[in-house]
Design an enzyme around this catalytic site. Structure first.
Site, PDB file in Angstrom:
ATOM      1  N   GLU A 224      50.559  41.649  46.611  1.00  0.00           N
ATOM      2  CA  GLU A 224      51.994  41.669  46.925  1.00  0.00           C
ATOM      3  C   GLU A 224      52.839  41.454  45.667  1.00  0.00           C
ATOM      4  O   GLU A 224      54.064  41.485  45.730  1.00  0.00           O
ATOM      5  CB  GLU A 224      52.323  40.622  47.996  1.00  0.00           C
ATOM      6  CG  GLU A 224      52.079  39.165  47.614  1.00  0.00           C
ATOM      7  CD  GLU A 224      50.636  38.694  47.820  1.00  0.00           C
ATOM      8  OE1 GLU A 224      49.701  39.457  47.518  1.00  0.00           O
ATOM      9  OE2 GLU A 224      50.458  37.534  48.251  1.00  0.00           O
ATOM     10  N   ARG A 225      52.194  41.221  44.514  1.00  0.00           N
ATOM     11  CA  ARG A 225      52.987  40.955  43.302  1.00  0.00           C
ATOM     12  C   ARG A 225      53.338  42.235  42.543  1.00  0.00           C
ATOM     13  O   ARG A 225      54.323  42.270  41.815  1.00  0.00           O
ATOM     14  CB  ARG A 225      52.215  40.016  42.370  1.00  0.00           C
ATOM     15  CG  ARG A 225      51.962  38.672  43.027  1.00  0.00           C
ATOM     16  CD  ARG A 225      51.429  37.698  42.040  1.00  0.00           C
ATOM     17  NE  ARG A 225      50.445  36.833  42.657  1.00  0.00           N
ATOM     18  CZ  ARG A 225      49.552  36.140  41.995  1.00  0.00           C
ATOM     19  NH1 ARG A 225      49.502  36.206  40.682  1.00  0.00           N
ATOM     20  NH2 ARG A 225      48.692  35.378  42.619  1.00  0.00           N
TER      21      ARG A 225
ATOM     22  N   CYS B 250      39.363  40.148  34.704  1.00  0.00           N
ATOM     23  CA  CYS B 250      38.215  39.332  35.131  1.00  0.00           C
ATOM     24  C   CYS B 250      37.078  39.456  34.133  1.00  0.00           C
ATOM     25  O   CYS B 250      36.134  38.680  34.163  1.00  0.00           O
ATOM     26  CB  CYS B 250      37.748  39.751  36.511  1.00  0.00           C
ATOM     27  SG  CYS B 250      37.061  41.388  36.506  1.00  0.00           S
TER      28      CYS B 250
ATOM     29  N   GLU C  13      39.046  28.984  35.164  1.00  0.00           N
ATOM     30  CA  GLU C  13      39.525  30.273  34.663  1.00  0.00           C
ATOM     31  C   GLU C  13      41.001  30.128  34.297  1.00  0.00           C
ATOM     32  O   GLU C  13      41.805  29.720  35.137  1.00  0.00           O
ATOM     33  CB  GLU C  13      39.357  31.325  35.765  1.00  0.00           C
ATOM     34  CG  GLU C  13      39.784  32.716  35.353  1.00  0.00           C
ATOM     35  CD  GLU C  13      39.632  33.733  36.488  1.00  0.00           C
ATOM     36  OE1 GLU C  13      39.956  33.408  37.647  1.00  0.00           O
ATOM     37  OE2 GLU C  13      39.182  34.856  36.201  1.00  0.00           O
TER      38      GLU C  13
HETATM   39  P1  NAD Z   1      44.203  36.164  44.432  1.00  0.00           P
HETATM   40  O1  NAD Z   1      42.901  35.647  44.902  1.00  0.00           O
HETATM   41  O2  NAD Z   1      45.355  35.243  44.387  1.00  0.00           O
HETATM   42  O3  NAD Z   1      44.678  37.394  45.371  1.00  0.00           O
HETATM   43  C1  NAD Z   1      43.819  38.469  45.644  1.00  0.00           C
HETATM   44  C2  NAD Z   1      44.211  39.045  47.009  1.00  0.00           C
HETATM   45  O4  NAD Z   1      44.016  38.052  48.003  1.00  0.00           O
HETATM   46  C3  NAD Z   1      45.660  39.481  47.092  1.00  0.00           C
HETATM   47  O5  NAD Z   1      45.728  40.703  47.794  1.00  0.00           O
HETATM   48  C4  NAD Z   1      46.321  38.357  47.862  1.00  0.00           C
HETATM   49  O6  NAD Z   1      47.402  38.788  48.663  1.00  0.00           O
HETATM   50  C5  NAD Z   1      45.198  37.857  48.750  1.00  0.00           C
HETATM   51  N1  NAD Z   1      45.335  36.414  49.041  1.00  0.00           N
HETATM   52  C6  NAD Z   1      45.848  35.460  48.226  1.00  0.00           C
HETATM   53  N2  NAD Z   1      45.806  34.251  48.818  1.00  0.00           N
HETATM   54  C7  NAD Z   1      45.237  34.452  50.020  1.00  0.00           C
HETATM   55  C8  NAD Z   1      44.903  33.572  51.113  1.00  0.00           C
HETATM   56  N3  NAD Z   1      45.140  32.266  51.046  1.00  0.00           N
HETATM   57  N4  NAD Z   1      44.329  34.108  52.194  1.00  0.00           N
HETATM   58  C9  NAD Z   1      44.065  35.424  52.266  1.00  0.00           C
HETATM   59  N5  NAD Z   1      44.363  36.302  51.281  1.00  0.00           N
HETATM   60  C10 NAD Z   1      44.933  35.827  50.180  1.00  0.00           C
HETATM   61  O7  NAD Z   1      43.934  36.836  42.999  1.00  0.00           O
HETATM   62  P2  NAD Z   1      45.002  37.402  41.970  1.00  0.00           P
HETATM   63  O8  NAD Z   1      45.723  36.271  41.342  1.00  0.00           O
HETATM   64  O9  NAD Z   1      45.775  38.504  42.575  1.00  0.00           O
HETATM   65  O10 NAD Z   1      44.015  38.066  40.893  1.00  0.00           O
HETATM   66  C11 NAD Z   1      43.441  37.363  39.840  1.00  0.00           C
HETATM   67  C12 NAD Z   1      42.050  36.886  40.181  1.00  0.00           C
HETATM   68  O11 NAD Z   1      41.228  37.991  40.551  1.00  0.00           O
HETATM   69  C13 NAD Z   1      41.337  36.245  39.003  1.00  0.00           C
HETATM   70  O12 NAD Z   1      40.625  35.119  39.462  1.00  0.00           O
HETATM   71  C14 NAD Z   1      40.375  37.318  38.520  1.00  0.00           C
HETATM   72  O13 NAD Z   1      39.230  36.860  37.834  1.00  0.00           O
HETATM   73  C15 NAD Z   1      40.002  37.959  39.808  1.00  0.00           C
HETATM   74  N6  NAD Z   1      39.491  39.303  39.618  1.00  0.00           N
HETATM   75  C16 NAD Z   1      38.149  39.482  39.756  1.00  0.00           C
HETATM   76  C17 NAD Z   1      37.610  40.735  39.536  1.00  0.00           C
HETATM   77  C18 NAD Z   1      36.135  40.961  39.684  1.00  0.00           C
HETATM   78  O14 NAD Z   1      35.735  42.095  39.688  1.00  0.00           O
HETATM   79  N7  NAD Z   1      35.321  39.945  39.795  1.00  0.00           N
HETATM   80  C19 NAD Z   1      38.438  41.809  39.169  1.00  0.00           C
HETATM   81  C20 NAD Z   1      39.808  41.583  39.058  1.00  0.00           C
HETATM   82  C21 NAD Z   1      40.334  40.313  39.274  1.00  0.00           C
END
Ligand code: NAD
Length: 498
Positions: free
Chosen positions: A175-176, A280, A382
């Protein structure tokens, strides 16, 4: 101010009772608002995907592939616009956005090969006049939930392959920075995809929880932070769904005493600070083996960092841009503060970046911290910012133990000239993606992407061959057409070929 809506059954839907502000991270100003889907809106998207499924499942794979070929052309033709949308909302520099998009397109190229990928296996005469084959059938409606840091690439790890396999899809992007993701989905629609096969719902936890509980969703792919990945995996499993949930990371690079230090520094610069460290696979810890290597690394790295250019996405001479939100900027500053309090040395301090004309942007300057130890909070968690921490150890074994002891196991890398050491490292290290003199070992689209330990919940990695397995289920069919007049009598023993 424009509102970003959802794509449901081929139509953009903007009605909502809840909206969230979208920022331009370079200026710190609100630029748009995104609609946050209610339970009913998500259910509408699932209903559309469910209705589209029977016909799409039976569409010949070659026809599904043709839509992917057309989609690839449209992505390439509209690349500048997509990169602008990414830059305006995520903040990453245009050449970095172009790289992300290209990596996404490569997943579409892989999906173009779907007739070959779904061919299955056939054995003739497994018994008298008996033939047997295995085929990979689609699952039905599947969902994807994606993070902010790759709004184009990560969704394209999922939906092109899932759809090419014959599934229909509901995507919940971050959503960001949702605009580029929504636009990409519209391009897929324009490529000839029937209505309802690809749906996008923007939203937050409310939307996610519907995807996790609705019985019509058969599988969930998630990429994001580890606490949410764990929640998604356990909830989806409890609700009987197949799930792969990719989480956070803390990627270490070992700098061996024999490494080509100039090369290592150049590689580390991009891998640690590119995309403001919001990858990531970002290399956030350099483990120097021996004090000589540590001193050389810190001296050369701090010198090279003087030339880094930080600024807005539109100036392609910049090396990286702001982080995603003010809150995240403060969180990164907090990690640097904590390292300092814990006794580490801040060699290059990015806590007071001065970006002329962008004073209110969410910038963090490139930061180098020496003397970091395993017990420090900044080491354990992280950071997801442009911060490189240096840990000093005496041996390669100590360096490997440090990596193995960390809760994350996404990516790692070794810089060395010693083939034997590199081979030992890649063979034994407890990490899913390994680089040898390659700082960002992100697998290409025809391999699969995934970490170990708490960087991935689930068995199958994302995209590539594992992606095909994730988005299909195997069915094995055994058939006999008895010849006229040849009838076997009843048998009550287990059939064998003895
Ligand atoms: P995030 O976990 O905050 O959000 C990811 C998704 O989950 C979003 O669509 C968000 O709306 C949803 N979400 C957030 N809080 C939620 C909740 N309480 N309940 C249900 N859904 C929820 O992650 P972010 O800040 O958008 O992305 C950064 C993170 O993603 C970092 O930790 C990064 O390492 C990780 N990442 C991992 C990979 C990988 O392949 N391992 C790739 C890209 C990013």
């Amino acid at each position: 101010m424009s509102n970003i809506g959802h794509l449901i059954n081929g139509e953009i839907v903007t009605d909502s009772t809840r909206y969230q502000d979208i920022f331009n991270p370079a200026t710190g100003t609100i630029s748009k608002q995104v609609a946050l889907a209610s339970k009913e809106t998500v259910e509408e998207a699932i209903t559309a995907a469910q209705a589209a499924y029977p016909e799409w499942r039976n569409t010949p794979a070659i026809k599904r592939a043709r839509i992917m070929f057309k989609f690839k052309e449209l992505l390439e033709a509209n690349a500048n616009h997509i990169c602008k949308l990414i830059g305006e909302e995520h903040g990453k520099i245009s050449h970095d956005a172009a790289g992300e998009l290209q990596r996404g397109i490569e997943n579409v190229e892989y999906a173009c090969g779907i007739p070959e990928l779904l061919k299955g296996e056939y054995s003739k005469n497994v018994g008298p006049s008996i033939d047997s084959w295995s085929e990979l059938q689609p699952l039905g409606v599947v969902a994807g939930i994606t993070p902010f840091n790759f709004p184009a690439m990560v969704p394209m790890w999922m939906f092109p392959l899932a759809i090419a396999c014959g599934n229909t899809f509901v995507l919940k992007p971050s959503e960001r920075d949702p605009s580029s993701t929504l636009y990409i989905a519209q391009l897929l629609q324009e490529a000839g995809l029937p209505d309802g096969v690809m749906n996008v719902v923007n939203g937050d936890k409310e939307a996610v929880d519907v995807l996790l509980s609705d019985q019509r969703i058969k599988a969930v792919s998630f990429v994001g932070s580890t606490p949410i990945a764990e929640y998604i995996y356990s909830t989806a499993n409890a609700n009987g769904k197949r799930c792969q949930a990719l989480g956070g990371a803390k990627n270490h690079a070992i700098i061996m005493p024999d490494a080509d230090m100039d090369n290592a520094v150049n590689q580390l610069l991009g891998a640690a600070f590119g995309s403001s460290g919001e990858r990531c696979m970002a290399l956030s810890v350099a483990v120097a083996v021996g004090n000589e290597a540590g001193d050389a690394l810190v001296a050369k790295m701090s010198e090279a960092m003087k030339d880094l250019k930080v600024g807005a996405f539109s100036d392609s001479s910049n090396d990286f841009g702001p982080v995603i939100t003010r809150q995240h900027q403060q969180k990164v500053f907090g990690f640097i503060d904590s390292a300092e309090k814990d006794g580490a040395t801040i060699v290059v301090d990015g806590r007071a970046p001065e970006i002329a004309g962008y004073e209110n942007g969410f910038f963090v300057g490139a930061t180098l911290i020496d003397g970091v130890t395993q017990t420090m909070q900044s080491y354990q968690q992280e950071i997801f910012g442009p911060v490189l921490q240096v840990v000093r150890v005496n041996t390669m074994e100590e360096a490997m133990q440090l990596i193995d002891d960390h809760e994350y196991g996404n990516g790692t890398c070794i810089f060395t000239r010693d083939g034997e050491a590199a081979r030992y490292f890649s063979d034994h290290i407890q990490v899913g993606m390994v680089g040898i003199n390659i700082p960002l070992p992100v697998p290409v689209a025809y391999h699969s992407f995934g970490g170990w330990k708490r960087s991935l919940f689930g068995d199958l990695h994302a995209y590539g061959p594992d992606g095909v397995r994730f988005y299909t289920k195997r069915k094995t069919i055994t058939q006999r057409w008895p010849s006229a007049g040849v009838r076997e009598g009843a048998s009550f023993s287990m059939p064998t070929m003895k």
